[in-house]
Enzyme design. Structure first.
Site, PDB file in Angstrom:
ATOM      1  N   ASN A   8       0.876  -1.174   0.000  1.00 31.94           N
ATOM      2  CA  ASN A   8       0.000   0.000   0.000  1.00 31.94           C
ATOM      3  C   ASN A   8       0.910   1.220   0.000  1.00 31.94           C
ATOM      4  O   ASN A   8       1.394   1.644   1.046  1.00 31.94           O
ATOM      5  CB  ASN A   8      -0.902  -0.023   1.230  1.00 31.94           C
ATOM      6  CG  ASN A   8      -1.841   1.183   1.303  1.00 31.94           C
ATOM      7  OD1 ASN A   8      -1.745   2.108   0.495  1.00 31.94           O
ATOM      8  ND2 ASN A   8      -2.736   1.177   2.268  1.00 31.94           N
ATOM      9  N   LYS A  15       3.191   0.873   3.216  1.00 31.30           N
ATOM     10  CA  LYS A  15       2.747  -0.115   4.191  1.00 31.30           C
ATOM     11  C   LYS A  15       2.732  -1.468   3.498  1.00 31.30           C
ATOM     12  O   LYS A  15       2.401  -1.552   2.314  1.00 31.30           O
ATOM     13  CB  LYS A  15       1.356   0.226   4.716  1.00 31.30           C
ATOM     14  CG  LYS A  15       1.278   1.548   5.467  1.00 31.30           C
ATOM     15  CD  LYS A  15      -0.151   1.837   5.898  1.00 31.30           C
ATOM     16  CE  LYS A  15      -0.256   3.192   6.575  1.00 31.30           C
ATOM     17  NZ  LYS A  15      -1.656   3.511   6.961  1.00 31.30           N
ATOM     18  N   ARG A  96      -2.647  -1.890  -3.502  1.00 22.08           N
ATOM     19  CA  ARG A  96      -3.799  -1.006  -3.342  1.00 22.08           C
ATOM     20  C   ARG A  96      -3.637   0.180  -4.291  1.00 22.08           C
ATOM     21  O   ARG A  96      -2.597   0.836  -4.316  1.00 22.08           O
ATOM     22  CB  ARG A  96      -3.871  -0.489  -1.911  1.00 22.08           C
ATOM     23  CG  ARG A  96      -5.054   0.472  -1.704  1.00 22.08           C
ATOM     24  CD  ARG A  96      -4.876   1.328  -0.481  1.00 22.08           C
ATOM     25  NE  ARG A  96      -5.988   2.242  -0.313  1.00 22.08           N
ATOM     26  CZ  ARG A  96      -5.900   3.414   0.316  1.00 22.08           C
ATOM     27  NH1 ARG A  96      -4.741   3.813   0.807  1.00 22.08           N
ATOM     28  NH2 ARG A  96      -6.952   4.188   0.432  1.00 22.08           N
ATOM     29  N   HIS A 185     -12.707   3.455  -0.113  1.00 25.80           N
ATOM     30  CA  HIS A 185     -12.666   2.446   0.960  1.00 25.80           C
ATOM     31  C   HIS A 185     -13.344   1.145   0.530  1.00 25.80           C
ATOM     32  O   HIS A 185     -13.831   0.382   1.369  1.00 25.80           O
ATOM     33  CB  HIS A 185     -13.356   2.970   2.238  1.00 25.80           C
ATOM     34  CG  HIS A 185     -12.661   4.122   2.885  1.00 25.80           C
ATOM     35  ND1 HIS A 185     -13.353   5.147   3.507  1.00 25.80           N
ATOM     36  CD2 HIS A 185     -11.345   4.430   3.006  1.00 25.80           C
ATOM     37  CE1 HIS A 185     -12.492   6.029   3.986  1.00 25.80           C
ATOM     38  NE2 HIS A 185     -11.277   5.614   3.691  1.00 25.80           N
ATOM     39  N   LEU A 214     -14.889   4.289   9.768  1.00 23.90           N
ATOM     40  CA  LEU A 214     -14.577   5.532  10.458  1.00 23.90           C
ATOM     41  C   LEU A 214     -13.124   5.543  10.907  1.00 23.90           C
ATOM     42  O   LEU A 214     -12.753   4.910  11.901  1.00 23.90           O
ATOM     43  CB  LEU A 214     -15.491   5.710  11.679  1.00 23.90           C
ATOM     44  CG  LEU A 214     -17.001   5.591  11.425  1.00 23.90           C
ATOM     45  CD1 LEU A 214     -17.772   5.784  12.715  1.00 23.90           C
ATOM     46  CD2 LEU A 214     -17.447   6.586  10.358  1.00 23.90           C
ATOM     47  N   GLY A 215     -12.290   6.222  10.140  1.00 25.78           N
ATOM     48  CA  GLY A 215     -10.906   6.459  10.509  1.00 25.78           C
ATOM     49  C   GLY A 215     -10.659   7.947  10.397  1.00 25.78           C
ATOM     50  O   GLY A 215     -11.575   8.758  10.540  1.00 25.78           O
ATOM     51  N   ASN A 216      -9.426   8.351  10.117  1.00 28.48           N
ATOM     52  CA  ASN A 216      -9.181   9.768   9.844  1.00 28.48           C
ATOM     53  C   ASN A 216      -9.940  10.171   8.585  1.00 28.48           C
ATOM     54  O   ASN A 216     -10.474  11.264   8.483  1.00 28.48           O
ATOM     55  CB  ASN A 216      -7.691  10.038   9.686  1.00 28.48           C
ATOM     56  CG  ASN A 216      -7.380  11.524   9.766  1.00 28.48           C
ATOM     57  OD1 ASN A 216      -7.832  12.210  10.670  1.00 28.48           O
ATOM     58  ND2 ASN A 216      -6.608  12.026   8.817  1.00 28.48           N
ATOM     59  N   ARG A 246     -11.063  16.526   6.879  1.00 26.38           N
ATOM     60  CA  ARG A 246     -11.896  16.841   5.727  1.00 26.38           C
ATOM     61  C   ARG A 246     -13.286  17.266   6.181  1.00 26.38           C
ATOM     62  O   ARG A 246     -13.845  16.703   7.115  1.00 26.38           O
ATOM     63  CB  ARG A 246     -12.016  15.630   4.793  1.00 26.38           C
ATOM     64  CG  ARG A 246     -10.695  15.162   4.220  1.00 26.38           C
ATOM     65  CD  ARG A 246     -10.908  13.914   3.370  1.00 26.38           C
ATOM     66  NE  ARG A 246      -9.646  13.272   3.046  1.00 26.38           N
ATOM     67  CZ  ARG A 246      -9.495  11.960   2.918  1.00 26.38           C
ATOM     68  NH1 ARG A 246     -10.523  11.147   3.067  1.00 26.38           N
ATOM     69  NH2 ARG A 246      -8.308  11.449   2.626  1.00 26.38           N
ATOM     70  N   ASP A 287      -7.330  13.769  16.367  1.00 26.44           N
ATOM     71  CA  ASP A 287      -7.299  12.464  17.023  1.00 26.44           C
ATOM     72  C   ASP A 287      -8.472  12.425  17.999  1.00 26.44           C
ATOM     73  O   ASP A 287      -8.523  13.214  18.953  1.00 26.44           O
ATOM     74  CB  ASP A 287      -5.975  12.283  17.763  1.00 26.44           C
ATOM     75  CG  ASP A 287      -5.797  10.894  18.357  1.00 26.44           C
ATOM     76  OD1 ASP A 287      -6.766  10.370  18.948  1.00 26.44           O
ATOM     77  OD2 ASP A 287      -4.696  10.341  18.244  1.00 26.44           O
ATOM     78  N   GLY A 335     -10.304   2.624  12.472  1.00 23.57           N
ATOM     79  CA  GLY A 335      -9.733   3.046  13.744  1.00 23.57           C
ATOM     80  C   GLY A 335     -10.720   3.608  14.740  1.00 23.57           C
ATOM     81  O   GLY A 335     -10.778   3.173  15.901  1.00 23.57           O
ATOM     82  N   VAL A 336     -11.514   4.589  14.323  1.00 25.68           N
ATOM     83  CA  VAL A 336     -12.504   5.187  15.219  1.00 25.68           C
ATOM     84  C   VAL A 336     -13.668   4.222  15.431  1.00 25.68           C
ATOM     85  O   VAL A 336     -14.127   4.013  16.554  1.00 25.68           O
ATOM     86  CB  VAL A 336     -12.998   6.534  14.665  1.00 25.68           C
ATOM     87  CG1 VAL A 336     -14.128   7.094  15.523  1.00 25.68           C
ATOM     88  CG2 VAL A 336     -11.849   7.531  14.581  1.00 25.68           C
ATOM     89  N   ASN A 339     -12.664   1.399  17.844  1.00 25.98           N
ATOM     90  CA  ASN A 339     -12.073   1.683  19.151  1.00 25.98           C
ATOM     91  C   ASN A 339     -12.759   2.775  19.963  1.00 25.98           C
ATOM     92  O   ASN A 339     -12.389   2.995  21.121  1.00 25.98           O
ATOM     93  CB  ASN A 339     -10.599   2.072  18.970  1.00 25.98           C
ATOM     94  CG  ASN A 339      -9.781   0.964  18.323  1.00 25.98           C
ATOM     95  OD1 ASN A 339      -9.780  -0.154  18.820  1.00 25.98           O
ATOM     96  ND2 ASN A 339      -9.115   1.262  17.232  1.00 25.98           N
ATOM     97  N   GLU A 390      -7.969  -4.720   5.162  1.00 24.37           N
ATOM     98  CA  GLU A 390      -7.867  -4.412   3.742  1.00 24.37           C
ATOM     99  C   GLU A 390      -6.752  -5.216   3.071  1.00 24.37           C
ATOM    100  O   GLU A 390      -6.879  -5.595   1.904  1.00 24.37           O
ATOM    101  CB  GLU A 390      -7.647  -2.905   3.559  1.00 24.37           C
ATOM    102  CG  GLU A 390      -8.850  -2.080   3.990  1.00 24.37           C
ATOM    103  CD  GLU A 390      -8.577  -0.591   4.003  1.00 24.37           C
ATOM    104  OE1 GLU A 390      -8.953   0.078   3.031  1.00 24.37           O
ATOM    105  OE2 GLU A 390      -7.989  -0.106   4.994  1.00 24.37           O
TER     106      GLU A 390
END
Length: 404
Positions: A8, A15, A96, A185, A214-216, A246, A287, A335-336, A339, A390
């Site tokens: 990625n 990554k 990706r 996504h 739901l991430g950044n 965003r 964050d 992430g969000v 967690n 992913e």
């Protein structure tokens, strides 16, 4: 040949994961950061030798001026810290790629023509496609005899009906400039929706799911019978939900208004909407852990940020419920989503009449990294948390393509 290397490549990072698809598990993973920014940092991880044992970590700092140098650093890490790729016969290298436009509706074997198409689509994703392409080109040099597979973020959304992907704009915009909703996504939404169907004990073809990634970056997708039929991101990843930096949905006249009244250029407004807006603009931090800390200390900007964030989520959940007509599960991921129990609770507040409720005890005692149902026992519609994967989805699609 059960191993797939997944790459990625971001604008300044690579990554990666090496997956043993016979076991469905990673055997190494890592990231190279700050490519082209002086000293780069590589972190390479190998799982522990016994179940529950901590991963072995290898770190390296050196200058990686471009993605070719970054990929060389990755290959050196495999040689140094293992597993040695010389002793592994790779089935494929999966990549990706963010934007496939309307051309790519699934994974494809990379050749010169595909490379050229990814380059042509760069204006639709100027920060992502060139970096994705650099990773592909470096991998084709490093592994000339291994099939290279491109998996597109947009591909899963190629099933959107015309009513969902068409913007009501002049025909030349739609035909000459390819202006339409593409969605992003896709690999995450595809993986998570299939996992949800499996948890329900249903065939994905018979399952309707709303997925909140739901991430950044954040997106919502309505999935009917395993097919994306509506999604929140559009021509670019800016449209839709409020995100870390965003704005999500704004009045389309905002650019013209700020040009007339603020003397701002289109580029300045675009940069501000992508990098200086969202939760960051309202709370001063993007964050969510920091934002909630500020909320608990009484910060009004942070309180407004989470209120706006969750309001937008509820708005999309309700809209996608109407699109689907029948919803078998609501799923949080990334992430969000995985967690942040307070965001999950806020997203479904007031949706009881739609059959959507969360059990506070389940929501707050979630075992991270596992698939779990957080709605009350016997709830009309299960609410789930499913960790996205992913890289595994890219590997699965790569092998499926080769087997076909």
């Amino acid at each position: 040949m059960s191993h797939v290397l997944v790459l990625n490549s971001g604008s300044s990072s690579i990554k990666y994961q090496l997956l043993d698809m016979g076991k469905g598990a990673p055997v190494a993973s890592g990231v190279v950061e700050r490519i082209g920014e002086g000293q780069s940092v590589l972190t390479h991880k190998v799982p522990g030798d016994a179940p529950g044992a901590p991963a072995r970590k290898h770190e390296r700092r050196e200058a990686c001026p471009d993605h070719e140098a970054g990929l060389k650093a990755v290959l050196d890490a495999f040689t140094t810290a293992g597993p040695d790729l010389d002793g592994i016969e790779l089935a494929a290298v999966g990549h990706r790629v963010v934007h496939g436009g309307a051309r790519f509706g699934g994974a494809v074997l990379v050749d010169d023509e595909v490379e050229h198409a990814i380059e042509e689509l760069a204006p639709l994703a100027p920060l992502h496609n060139p970096a994705n392409l650099a990773g592909i080109q470096g991998a084709r040099k490093a592994f000339p005899n291994v099939p290279q597979v491109a998996v597109f973020d947009t591909a899963f959304h190629q099933t959107l009906p015309p009513a969902a992907y068409t913007y009501a704009v002049p025909a030349p915009w739609r035909t000459e400039h390819k202006v339409r909703r593409y969605g992003f996504h896709g690999t995450s939404h595809a993986y998570v929706s299939r996992r949800a169907a499996a948890i329900l004990g249903q065939d994905p073809a018979d399952t309707n799911v709303i997925v909140l990634h739901l991430g950044n970056g954040a997106s919502a997708t309505a999935i009917e019978g395993g097919r994306s039929v509506e999604t929140s991101m559009g021509l670019t990843p800016l449209e839709g939900l409020v995100m870390g930096t965003r704005s999500g949905d704004v009045d389309p006249s905002l650019h013209a208004y700020l040009a007339r009244n603020g003397g701002m250029s289109a580029a300045e407004v675009d940069t501000a909407l992508n990098k200086q807006s969202g939760v960051l603009a309202l709370a001063g931090a993007n964050d969510m852990r920091e934002v909630w800390r500020m909320v608990d200390e009484g910060d009004e900007g942070a309180r407004l940020a989470v209120d706006v964030y969750c309001h937008r989520l509820r708005k999309y959940i309700g809209a996608y419920y109407a699109v689907l007509g029948r919803v078998d599960a609501l799923v949080f991921t990334a992430g969000v989503g995985e967690n942040d129990e307070r965001v999950r609770a806020g997203a479904v507040t007031g949706l009881d009449r739609l059959g959507l409720r969360i059990d506070p005890a389940k929501n707050e005692s979630l075992e991270r990294g596992t698939d779990q149902v957080i709605s009350p026992d016997g709830a009309e519609i299960p609410v789930m948390v499913i960790p996205t994967n992913e890289e595994l989805e890219i590997a699965v699609q790569s092998l499926d393509l080769l087997n076909r």
